[in-house]
Scaffold this motif. Structure first.
Motif, mmCIF file in Angstrom:
data_model
loop_
_atom_site.group_PDB
_atom_site.id
_atom_site.type_symbol
_atom_site.label_atom_id
_atom_site.label_comp_id
_atom_site.label_asym_id
_atom_site.label_seq_id
_atom_site.Cartn_x
_atom_site.Cartn_y
_atom_site.Cartn_z
ATOM 1 N N VAL A 1 0.859 -1.181 0.000
ATOM 2 C CA VAL A 1 0.000 0.000 0.000
ATOM 3 C C VAL A 1 0.897 1.233 0.000
ATOM 4 O O VAL A 1 1.903 1.278 0.713
ATOM 5 C CB VAL A 1 -0.917 0.021 1.236
ATOM 6 N N TYR A 2 0.506 2.226 -0.789
ATOM 7 C CA TYR A 2 1.291 3.462 -0.885
ATOM 8 C C TYR A 2 0.402 4.637 -0.489
ATOM 9 O O TYR A 2 -0.671 4.826 -1.049
ATOM 10 C CB TYR A 2 1.834 3.634 -2.303
ATOM 11 N N TYR A 3 0.876 5.412 0.485
ATOM 12 C CA TYR A 3 0.110 6.539 0.982
ATOM 13 C C TYR A 3 0.718 7.845 0.469
ATOM 14 O O TYR A 3 1.941 8.043 0.512
ATOM 15 C CB TYR A 3 0.112 6.554 2.510
ATOM 16 N N ALA A 4 -0.158 8.752 0.004
ATOM 17 C CA ALA A 4 0.271 10.065 -0.463
ATOM 18 C C ALA A 4 -0.190 11.130 0.522
ATOM 19 O O ALA A 4 -1.310 11.063 1.054
ATOM 20 C CB ALA A 4 -0.296 10.346 -1.853
ATOM 21 N N TYR A 5 0.664 12.109 0.762
ATOM 22 C CA TYR A 5 0.380 13.183 1.712
ATOM 23 C C TYR A 5 0.657 14.535 1.043
ATOM 24 O O TYR A 5 1.538 14.640 0.183
ATOM 25 C CB TYR A 5 1.270 13.044 2.954
ATOM 26 N N ARG A 6 -0.057 15.559 1.465
ATOM 27 C CA ARG A 6 0.177 16.882 0.880
ATOM 28 C C ARG A 6 1.441 17.494 1.486
ATOM 29 O O ARG A 6 1.763 17.289 2.667
ATOM 30 C CB ARG A 6 -1.018 17.795 1.088
ATOM 31 N N CYS A 7 2.143 18.223 0.655
ATOM 32 C CA CYS A 7 3.348 18.913 1.108
ATOM 33 C C CYS A 7 2.972 20.167 1.889
ATOM 34 O O CYS A 7 2.240 21.030 1.381
ATOM 35 C CB CYS A 7 4.222 19.291 -0.085
ATOM 36 N N CYS A 8 3.448 20.250 3.111
ATOM 37 C CA CYS A 8 3.245 21.436 3.935
ATOM 38 C C CYS A 8 4.323 21.436 5.012
ATOM 39 O O CYS A 8 4.969 20.413 5.263
ATOM 40 C CB CYS A 8 1.849 21.451 4.558
ATOM 41 N N GLU A 9 4.536 22.569 5.633
ATOM 42 C CA GLU A 9 5.609 22.691 6.613
ATOM 43 C C GLU A 9 5.431 21.735 7.782
ATOM 44 O O GLU A 9 6.406 21.170 8.300
ATOM 45 C CB GLU A 9 5.687 24.132 7.124
ATOM 46 N N GLU A 10 4.182 21.554 8.228
ATOM 47 C CA GLU A 10 3.938 20.673 9.373
ATOM 48 C C GLU A 10 4.337 19.232 9.063
ATOM 49 O O GLU A 10 4.960 18.557 9.896
ATOM 50 C CB GLU A 10 2.465 20.730 9.783
ATOM 51 N N ALA A 11 3.975 18.773 7.876
ATOM 52 C CA ALA A 11 4.351 17.415 7.477
ATOM 53 C C ALA A 11 5.859 17.314 7.299
ATOM 54 O O ALA A 11 6.486 16.312 7.678
ATOM 55 C CB ALA A 11 3.629 17.026 6.192
ATOM 56 N N GLY A 12 6.455 18.358 6.728
ATOM 57 C CA GLY A 12 7.905 18.361 6.549
ATOM 58 C C GLY A 12 8.646 18.265 7.862
ATOM 59 O O GLY A 12 9.682 17.591 7.959
ATOM 60 N N ALA A 13 8.122 18.918 8.895
ATOM 61 C CA ALA A 13 8.754 18.844 10.214
ATOM 62 C C ALA A 13 8.767 17.415 10.736
ATOM 63 O O ALA A 13 9.748 16.967 11.352
ATOM 64 C CB ALA A 13 8.016 19.763 11.188
ATOM 65 N N LEU A 14 7.703 16.670 10.478
ATOM 66 C CA LEU A 14 7.649 15.263 10.901
ATOM 67 C C LEU A 14 8.685 14.428 10.145
ATOM 68 O O LEU A 14 9.314 13.526 10.720
ATOM 69 C CB LEU A 14 6.247 14.699 10.666
ATOM 70 N N LEU A 15 8.854 14.710 8.857
ATOM 71 C CA LEU A 15 9.826 13.957 8.054
ATOM 72 C C LEU A 15 11.252 14.222 8.520
ATOM 73 O O LEU A 15 12.089 13.308 8.528
ATOM 74 C CB LEU A 15 9.687 14.328 6.573
ATOM 75 N N LYS A 16 11.529 15.436 8.919
ATOM 76 C CA LYS A 16 12.874 15.773 9.404
ATOM 77 C C LYS A 16 13.115 15.203 10.795
ATOM 78 O O LYS A 16 14.253 14.845 11.133
ATOM 79 C CB LYS A 16 13.050 17.294 9.408
ATOM 80 N N GLU A 17 12.080 15.105 11.572
ATOM 81 C CA GLU A 17 12.198 14.538 12.918
ATOM 82 C C GLU A 17 12.367 13.018 12.865
ATOM 83 O O GLU A 17 13.070 12.430 13.685
ATOM 84 C CB GLU A 17 10.952 14.899 13.718
ATOM 85 N N ALA A 18 11.751 12.380 11.871
ATOM 86 C CA ALA A 18 11.724 10.913 11.812
ATOM 87 C C ALA A 18 13.044 10.311 11.366
ATOM 88 O O ALA A 18 13.354 9.166 11.713
ATOM 89 C CB ALA A 18 10.609 10.460 10.869
ATOM 90 N N ALA A 19 13.828 11.041 10.562
ATOM 91 C CA ALA A 19 15.046 10.469 9.992
ATOM 92 C C ALA A 19 16.136 11.523 9.927
ATOM 93 O O ALA A 19 15.874 12.730 9.994
ATOM 94 C CB ALA A 19 14.757 9.912 8.603
ATOM 95 N N ASP A 20 17.376 11.050 9.753
ATOM 96 C CA ASP A 20 18.511 11.954 9.624
ATOM 97 C C ASP A 20 19.210 11.799 8.282
ATOM 98 O O ASP A 20 20.234 12.429 8.038
ATOM 99 C CB ASP A 20 19.515 11.710 10.757
#
Length: 347
Positions: free
Chosen positions: A83-102
């Protein structure tokens, strides 16, 4: 005109965070995959709590769900059922992506969903990421790629200026690349400044005219994989013993871009005719390959390679069975074909 420009090495740290910011600002959606594997009960969780928590945190930004069959028609990220999930690009989502990985290639199970990839408004891959294979591509114009490479430290892109080897190596050093593939530049030597790559983990060299390895190469304490293809390497320097994290070492002689005039140098004429005793100091080494050389025996110090699992010493001039290899505590595979002693056995 936009084109898919390859990432030469994995963006990490601040470079990864800056790339995420850029992709969020210029992309429309991002996609992650939850892969399904044949023969595994889908009710059994393969993933960590961190993985599940991130999917929960991203739920407010989800805009679509795709099957493998639906997405593979339009995206290179869909190469495994799931299953592939798509999400809208926004600053809040981007913050989660930066927090989740290095780092970009950290996006793989069981710790994270697979292959974080960004798409544009037309649904095309904008930043493609296939993490397990360490494949990354950014679809931008060359001038934009040049700008990003100059501005984002750690974003080592494949650029037109890299036809010049010095510019290629300078960029690798500036971005402190984690991996480096040097091939077919036509160089005859590796500059000593390669030792400035203080975070390099993987190096592949395929340059038929290089005959010597600079001592500074062995100052790179982070190196884990070293692969050398040359026509006639003179020696493996004793300084190789410094590489305490090296897990894989491959030395392949008689290597050319094409069939050379006069044919491949025969093994008896190869300059490399011995392994240094210091090779036994590679305490982390798991895989060793030495092919097409004039080596007639292995140094007794190799008895110290207590983590060695695979040893391929085919196509050399070994004149007796390398018995010490079979006594190593973790050895599983030993390949010794096309050596004089093995040919005598066949007769």
């Amino acid at each position: 005109m936009k084109k898919a420009i390859r990432l030469r090495s994995e963006p990490y740290g601040d470079g990864y965070k800056a790339l995420i910011d850029y992709a969020i600002a210029n992309g429309d959606t991002f996609v992650v995959g939850v892969h399904r594997y044949e023969g595994i009960d889908e009710e059994v969780s393969l993933y960590t709590k961190n993985y599940a928590d991130l999917l929960t945190k991203l739920l407010p930004f989800r805009v679509a769900e795709y099957t493998f069959e639906e997405l593979r028609q339009t995206s290179g990220v869909a190469y495994t059922p799931g299953v592939y999930y798509a999400y809208r690009c926004c600053e809040e989502a981007g913050a989660l992506l930066k927090e989740a990985a290095d780092s970009l290639y950290a996006w793989r199970g069981p710790d994270l969903p697979e292959d974080l990839t960004f798409r544009d408004r037309e649904g095309n891959d904008f930043l493609l990421n296939i993490a397990h294979e360490e494949i990354g591509r950014l679809s931008v114009e060359e001038a934009e790629a040049e700008r990003l490479s100059n501005e984002i430290e750690g974003l080592f892109l494949e650029l037109s200026r890299h036809v010049d080897f010095d510019k290629f190596l300078d960029d690798a050093i500036r971005h402190q690349a984690l991996s480096l593939h040097i091939e077919n530049f036509g160089i005859t030597e590796i500059p000593p400044r390669i030792g400035k790559l203080k975070r390099l983990k993987q190096l592949t060299l395929f340059e038929q005219n290089v005959r010597r390895l600079p001592r500074e190469l062995f100052d790179i304490e982070t190196l884990e994989e070293l692969t050398i293809y040359c026509a006639d390497l003179e020696e493996i320097p004793p300084e190789i013993g410094r590489l305490k994290r090296l897990r894989s070492l491959s030395i392949i002689g008689g290597s050319y871009y094409g069939v050379p005039v006069g044919g491949v140098i025969p093994k008896a004429a190869m300059s490399l005719n011995r392994l240094p005793d210091e090779i036994g100091e590679l305490e982390a080494l798991e895989h060793l390959t030495v092919n097409h050389t004039g080596i007639r025996e292995l140094p007794g110090t190799m008895a110290g390679l207590r983590r060695l699992v695979t040893c391929n010493v085919e196509n050399n001039l070994l004149d007796k069975r390398p018995g010490l290899l079979y006594k190593l505590p973790r050895i599983r595979y030993v390949f010794t074909g096309s050596n004089p002693y093995s040919e005598r056995k066949k007769r």
